[in-house]
Design an enzyme around this catalytic site. Structure first.
Site, PDB file in Angstrom:
ATOM      1  N   LYS A  15       0.820  -1.217   0.000  1.00 55.87           N
ATOM      2  CA  LYS A  15       0.000   0.000   0.000  1.00 55.87           C
ATOM      3  C   LYS A  15       0.855   1.269   0.000  1.00 55.87           C
ATOM      4  O   LYS A  15       0.587   2.207  -0.747  1.00 55.87           O
ATOM      5  CB  LYS A  15      -0.942  -0.038   1.195  1.00 55.87           C
ATOM      6  N   THR A  16       1.871   1.319   0.870  1.00 56.19           N
ATOM      7  CA  THR A  16       2.684   2.534   0.963  1.00 56.19           C
ATOM      8  C   THR A  16       3.491   2.766  -0.304  1.00 56.19           C
ATOM      9  O   THR A  16       3.586   3.902  -0.795  1.00 56.19           O
ATOM     10  CB  THR A  16       3.608   2.458   2.190  1.00 56.19           C
ATOM     11  N   VAL A  17       4.059   1.725  -0.861  1.00 56.04           N
ATOM     12  CA  VAL A  17       4.834   1.878  -2.099  1.00 56.04           C
ATOM     13  C   VAL A  17       3.909   2.277  -3.249  1.00 56.04           C
ATOM     14  O   VAL A  17       4.279   3.089  -4.107  1.00 56.04           O
ATOM     15  CB  VAL A  17       5.605   0.585  -2.418  1.00 56.04           C
ATOM     16  N   LYS A  37      -1.298  10.405   6.127  1.00 62.81           N
ATOM     17  CA  LYS A  37      -1.373   9.120   6.807  1.00 62.81           C
ATOM     18  C   LYS A  37      -2.317   9.282   7.983  1.00 62.81           C
ATOM     19  O   LYS A  37      -2.041  10.016   8.938  1.00 62.81           O
ATOM     20  CB  LYS A  37       0.018   8.680   7.290  1.00 62.81           C
ATOM     21  N   THR A  41       0.943   3.239  12.941  1.00 67.15           N
ATOM     22  CA  THR A  41       1.149   2.347  14.078  1.00 67.15           C
ATOM     23  C   THR A  41       2.456   1.583  13.910  1.00 67.15           C
ATOM     24  O   THR A  41       2.985   1.438  12.812  1.00 67.15           O
ATOM     25  CB  THR A  41      -0.006   1.340  14.218  1.00 67.15           C
ATOM     26  N   ALA A 111      -4.602   2.408   7.282  1.00 66.99           N
ATOM     27  CA  ALA A 111      -3.761   1.444   7.990  1.00 66.99           C
ATOM     28  C   ALA A 111      -4.404   0.077   7.829  1.00 66.99           C
ATOM     29  O   ALA A 111      -5.536  -0.136   8.270  1.00 66.99           O
ATOM     30  CB  ALA A 111      -3.654   1.815   9.464  1.00 66.99           C
ATOM     31  N   SER A 171       2.482  -5.718  -5.614  1.00 66.76           N
ATOM     32  CA  SER A 171       3.787  -6.361  -5.803  1.00 66.76           C
ATOM     33  C   SER A 171       3.625  -7.511  -6.787  1.00 66.76           C
ATOM     34  O   SER A 171       3.147  -8.591  -6.427  1.00 66.76           O
ATOM     35  CB  SER A 171       4.332  -6.873  -4.458  1.00 66.76           C
ATOM     36  N   ALA A 201       7.706  -6.392  -7.909  1.00 65.58           N
ATOM     37  CA  ALA A 201       8.221  -6.743  -6.587  1.00 65.58           C
ATOM     38  C   ALA A 201       9.547  -6.032  -6.355  1.00 65.58           C
ATOM     39  O   ALA A 201      10.396  -5.947  -7.250  1.00 65.58           O
ATOM     40  CB  ALA A 201       8.404  -8.255  -6.487  1.00 65.58           C
TER      41      ALA A 201
END
Length: 238
Positions: A15-17, A37, A41, A111, A171, A201
């Site tokens: 998700k972040t990438v 964001k 966590t 998150a 990925s 990936a």
């Protein structure tokens, strides 16, 4: 599309990438970008969070984090254990709307999955998206098991009358197995939404310069990229 909410079908799906790739493609297209964001966590105060990682990879984005909790748990649980105030969906929506007044695109990264709880009242990223009237981009896995989680997420969005922009494979393996290759045709069907990209990936391990250069090639024109879903499917088809 001033605000785009980005969620995943679970943790560790890229998700972040993917958020960084969307940001990089938008920047390359000449748009100003902010990344919000909602709740970070599992990160100490002195560590880099997901918003920082997006900025490192994508470049000149405004990176904002509403709350940070040390335990790697759902935000509501992590807030309770830390004795800290939780983040509520209306706070996420208000922060995103404020950023949208000064940026062409605001990316709100959740998150975990869509229904991970932020607070004791059961508030979620889906609630924030509904308040914003913002579409959602769902980051999914490539292989076996992704169809069920993708369809469940898509059904929940439709039930809540929240727009699903599409799905992105977070990925794509160097040597995809049969399930992954078949999923290229099945994912848009179960989501009832287009496949809008596939990140290779290890994309997050690229240098920032290489990441920014390559990112538009991983995403469809709907996300300011040049990736062709049909050509990719034909190339990778079993």
């Amino acid at each position: 599309m001033p605000v785009l909410v980005i969620t995943g079908t679970g943790t560790e799906v890229g998700k972040t990438v993917t958020t960084a790739a969307v940001a990089a493609a938008a920047l390359a297209a000449g748009r100003s970008v902010a990344v919000l964001k909602a709740a970070q966590t599992g990160v100490r105060p002195d560590e880099r969070g997901d918003a920082d990682e997006v900025a490192r990879l994508a470049g000149a984005v405004t990176a904002t984090e509403l709350a940070r909790y040390p335990d790697p748990l759902a935000p509501g649980t992590a807030a309770r254990r830390a004795g800290l105030a939780p983040v509520h969906p209306h706070e996420v929506a208000e922060a995103a709307a404020k950023l949208a007044t000064d940026h062409d695109l605001v990316l709100v990264e959740g998150a975990g999955g869509l229904l991970v709880r932020f607070d004791a009242a059961g508030g979620t990223l889906a609630d924030a998206a509904r308040l914003l009237s913002a579409p959602v981009l769902v980051v999914v896995g490539a292989g076996l098991g992704t169809l069920n989680s993708t369809e469940l997420t898509a059904r929940e969005l439709r039930f809540r009358e929240i727009g699903l922009l599409g799905v992105v494979i977070g990925s794509w393996p160097d040597e995809p197995d049969l399930a992954s290759r078949c999923n290229l045709a099945d994912l848009p069907e179960v989501a009832a939404a287009p496949l809008l990209g596939a990140l290779p990936a290890g994309a997050g391990a690229l240098s920032p310069a290489d990441f920014r250069s390559a990112a538009p090639g991983w995403l469809s024109p709907r996300l300011d990229g040049s990736w062709d879903a049909e050509a990719f499917r034909v190339r990778e088809a079993p």
